[in-house]
Design an enzyme around this catalytic site. Structure first.
Site, PDB file in Angstrom:
ATOM      1  N   ARG A  59       0.795  -1.248  -0.076  1.00  0.00           N
ATOM      2  CA  ARG A  59      -0.051   0.072   0.130  1.00  0.00           C
ATOM      3  C   ARG A  59       0.910   1.280  -0.117  1.00  0.00           C
ATOM      4  O   ARG A  59       0.582   2.207  -0.167  1.00  0.00           O
ATOM      5  CB  ARG A  59      -1.029  -0.133   1.177  1.00  0.00           C
ATOM      6  CG  ARG A  59      -1.907   1.258   1.239  1.00  0.00           C
ATOM      7  CD  ARG A  59      -3.314   1.046   1.973  1.00  0.00           C
ATOM      8  NE  ARG A  59      -2.986   0.288   3.328  1.00  0.00           N
ATOM      9  CZ  ARG A  59      -2.564   0.684   4.355  1.00  0.00           C
ATOM     10  NH1 ARG A  59      -2.242   1.794   4.429  1.00  0.00           N
ATOM     11  NH2 ARG A  59      -2.616  -0.080   5.224  1.00  0.00           N
ATOM     12  N   TYR A 112     -15.882  15.122 -16.022  1.00  0.00           N
ATOM     13  CA  TYR A 112     -16.302  13.734 -16.024  1.00  0.00           C
ATOM     14  C   TYR A 112     -17.283  13.517 -15.093  1.00  0.00           C
ATOM     15  O   TYR A 112     -17.152  13.951 -13.728  1.00  0.00           O
ATOM     16  CB  TYR A 112     -15.236  12.966 -15.877  1.00  0.00           C
ATOM     17  CG  TYR A 112     -15.627  11.208 -15.660  1.00  0.00           C
ATOM     18  CD1 TYR A 112     -16.410  10.839 -16.173  1.00  0.00           C
ATOM     19  CD2 TYR A 112     -15.037  10.734 -14.330  1.00  0.00           C
ATOM     20  CE1 TYR A 112     -16.844   9.487 -15.925  1.00  0.00           C
ATOM     21  CE2 TYR A 112     -15.407   9.541 -14.002  1.00  0.00           C
ATOM     22  CZ  TYR A 112     -16.330   8.835 -14.687  1.00  0.00           C
ATOM     23  OH  TYR A 112     -16.799   7.460 -14.358  1.00  0.00           O
ATOM     24  N   ASP A 186      -6.439  17.861 -15.071  1.00  0.00           N
ATOM     25  CA  ASP A 186      -7.043  16.394 -15.641  1.00  0.00           C
ATOM     26  C   ASP A 186      -6.600  16.355 -17.113  1.00  0.00           C
ATOM     27  O   ASP A 186      -7.205  16.889 -17.828  1.00  0.00           O
ATOM     28  CB  ASP A 186      -8.496  15.769 -15.291  1.00  0.00           C
ATOM     29  CG  ASP A 186      -8.782  14.454 -15.738  1.00  0.00           C
ATOM     30  OD1 ASP A 186      -8.059  13.883 -16.643  1.00  0.00           O
ATOM     31  OD2 ASP A 186      -9.760  13.865 -14.969  1.00  0.00           O
ATOM     32  N   LYS A 211      -7.456   5.013 -19.484  1.00  0.00           N
ATOM     33  CA  LYS A 211      -7.851   5.329 -20.998  1.00  0.00           C
ATOM     34  C   LYS A 211      -6.201   5.159 -21.975  1.00  0.00           C
ATOM     35  O   LYS A 211      -5.908   4.219 -21.783  1.00  0.00           O
ATOM     36  CB  LYS A 211      -8.237   6.758 -21.049  1.00  0.00           C
ATOM     37  CG  LYS A 211      -9.025   6.915 -19.741  1.00  0.00           C
ATOM     38  CD  LYS A 211     -10.437   6.119 -19.836  1.00  0.00           C
ATOM     39  CE  LYS A 211     -11.478   6.634 -18.826  1.00  0.00           C
ATOM     40  NZ  LYS A 211     -12.394   5.607 -18.129  1.00  0.00           N
TER      41      LYS A 211
END
Ligand code: 7XF
Length: 400
Positions: A59, A112, A186, A211
Site C-alpha cells: 500500500r 467527467y 486532468d 484510458k
C-alpha cells in the site's frame, strides 16, 4: 527529477523507470507481494521512520508500481509520480491531500460525471466549499477566487463537450492571487504526448490511466504527477491513509506495457479522429461536431496553442430526435456501445444517459450536454473502414 530530460518522448516512454532485475529480465517483473522482508528489526524501524529507502508494504509502494510512476513523471516533465487503482482514486487522493474543511475549490463546470459527483456531492459533505464556473471565461475565474481558495481544478478538453481551457492563462490567474493556490489539471484526454500542463504552469496533473496511457481497455488505473513534496504527501498521507486506492502489481505491469507504445497509438487515434470529424462535419444528418481540430470549433485557437495534435475524442449531435440517435447507435457497425475511451476499439456512448448521469437535466443543459449528444472514442481501426461504418449509419438517419 528524472534523468531522461534530454531524451525524446519515444525513448522515455520505453526506458524511463525501467530497471534490470537480478536475472536481467527485459520487462519489469510483476512483484506480486503484499509485504517486504526486513533484514532486521532495526531495518524495519529505519524504513518506517523514513531513514532508509526500501519497500515496506504494497500500500506504500511496490517495485512494479515504481516503474509506472517514474515513466509517467518522465513523460509529463514532473519531479515525481504516483500510480493509483483508478482515475477517481488519483483525483480523490490528490484532492484529499490538498484540501481540508473550510477550504474552497474552484473548478470548471464541465467534468467527467464522477469527478462532478466527488466535488459537488462528496467534498461538500466534509466542509469544503465548491464553486463550479465556466473556465472558458478567464475574467470569471479571476473574480471567483476567494481568500480560502486552495485548489483550481479543470479538464481540457472537457469530457464530453470538448470545451478548451487555456492552461497557461488559468494557471497565471491562480498564481497571481495573494496566497498559494494549487492548479490541478486532468490530462486524461490528451496524455503527455499531446499536452503537458506542468510546462504551462499547472502544479499537478491527474489521469485516468484506464484510458490512453494503458490504451488496451484491460486495466482500471490512475496517476498523479507533480512536485516531489506534493507527491510525497499524496503517497504517504492521501493514498496510504485516506483513500487506500492502491494499484495492483499486475495492473501496474499492464500499464507499464501499454505506455511503451503511447506515441504511435496517439498518432493513429488523432489521424482517425481528424478524418472522422471532417466526414461528420460535412454529413447532412449531423447538426454539430465538437472536435478541437475543426477550425470553426470554439477553442480551436487554444487547442492549436497548447496541444500538439487534436486528440481521439469527438462528440456530435444528429439532426434528429433522441430516439433516432439511439437507433443510430444500435445499428452502427464496427463501433461498440460502451463507456470509457482511449482503447484500440472505437467506442460510442451517450453522456446524458451514461457517463454524466451525476448531472441533473438542468445542469446538463447549463454546460451544453444535450440529451442526444453522442461521444466517440475513435479507435485504431483502418481509417476507411471507420469512415464507411459511420457514413452507412448516418445515411440511414431520418433527419428532422
Ligand atoms: O476512475 P477512472 O479510471 O474510470 O477515471 C475517472 C476519469 C477521470 N477523468 C476523466 C477525464 C475521465 O474521463 C474519467 C473516466 N471516464 C470514463 C468515461 O468518460 O467514459 C468513465 C466511464 S463511466
Amino acid at each position: 527529477m528524472s534523468d531522461h530530460k534530454n531524451q525524446g518522448f519515444a525513448t522515455r516512454q520505453i526506458h524511463a523507470g525501467a530497471q534490470r532485475d537480478n536475472h536481467g529480465a527485459l520487462c519489469a517483473p510483476i512483484y506480486q507481494t503484499a509485504t517486504f522482508a526486513f533484514e532486521s528489526a532495526e531495518q524495519g524501524g529505519r524504513r518506517f521512520a523514513g531513514q532508509e529507502d526500501g519497500y515496506i508494504y504494497s500500500r506504500m509502494g511496490n517495485p512494479t508500481q515504481t516503474v509506472v510512476e517514474q515513466k509517467v513523471a518522465a513523460l509529463e516533465n514532473a519531479e515525481a509520480g504516483l500510480a493509483t487503482a483508478s482515475g477517481m482514486g488519483a483525483i480523490a487522493t490528490a484532492l484529499w491531500s490538498s484540501l481540508k474543511a473550510g477550504d474552497h475549490i474552484l473548478s470548471d463546470d464541465t467534468l467527467y460525471g464522477c469527478t462532478f459527483a466527488l466535488l459537488t456531492h462528496g467534498l461538500t459533505q466534509y466542509g469544503i466549499e465548491v464553486d463550479l464556473i465556466d473556465f472558458a471565461k478567464p475574467e470569471l475565474v479571476k473574480k471567483s477566487i476567494k481568500p480560502n481558495t486552495k485548489v483550481v481544478y479543470f479538464e481540457t478538453p472537457c469530457n464530453p463537450t470538448m470545451k478548451l481551457i487555456d492552461i497557461a492563462q488559468i494557471a497565471a490567474i491562480a498564481h497571481e492571487a495573494d496566497h498559494p493556490i494549487h492548479v490541478m489539471v486532468d490530462n486524461t484526454f490528451c496524455t503527455p504526448y499531446l499536452q503537458r500542463p506542468l510546462d504551462l504552469g499547472a502544479d499537478s496533473v491527474v489521469h485516468s490511466a484506464t484510458k490512453y496511457l494503458n490504451g488496451h481497455g484491460d486495466v482500471v488505473a490512475g496517476v498523479i504527477v507533480g512536485k516531489q513534496d506534493f507527491i510525497t504527501r499524496c503517497k504517504s498521507y492521501g493514498l496510504k491513509d485516506l483513500t487506500g486506492s492502491v494499484i495492483s502489481p499486475f495492473d501496474a505491469f499492464l500499464l507499464n506495457r501499454g505506455m511503451k507504445t503511447l506515441d504511435i497509438r496517439m498518432d493513429r487515434h488523432c489521424q482517425n479522429a481528424m478524418a472522422l470529424a471532417n466526414m461528420l462535419a460535412e454529413h447532412p444528418a449531423v447538426r454539430k461536431v465538437y472536435y478541437p481540430g475543426l477550425p470553426d470549433f470554439e477553442g480551436y485557437a487554444i487547442a492549436k496553442k497548447q496541444m500538439s495534435q487534436f486528440g481521439g475524442i469527438i462528440s456530435f449531435e444528429l439532426n434528429a430526435d433522441r430516439a433516432a440517435a439511439a437507433n443510430f447507435l444500435n445499428h452502427l457497425e464496427l463501433a461498440t456501445i460502451a463507456v470509457s475511451l482511449g482503447d484500440t476499439e472505437t467506442l460510442v456512448q451517450q453522456p446524458a444517459s451514461m457517463t454524466h448521469t451525476a448531472y441533473s437535466p438542468e445542469q446538463l443543459a447549463e454546460v451544453g450536454i444535450s440529451e442526444g449528444l453522442i461521444r466517440i472514442s475513435v479507435g485504431l481501426e483502418t481509417t476507411d473502414d471507420l469512415l464507411a461504418a459511420f457514413k452507412t449509419g448516418l445515411d440511414q438517419v431520418k433527419t428532422r
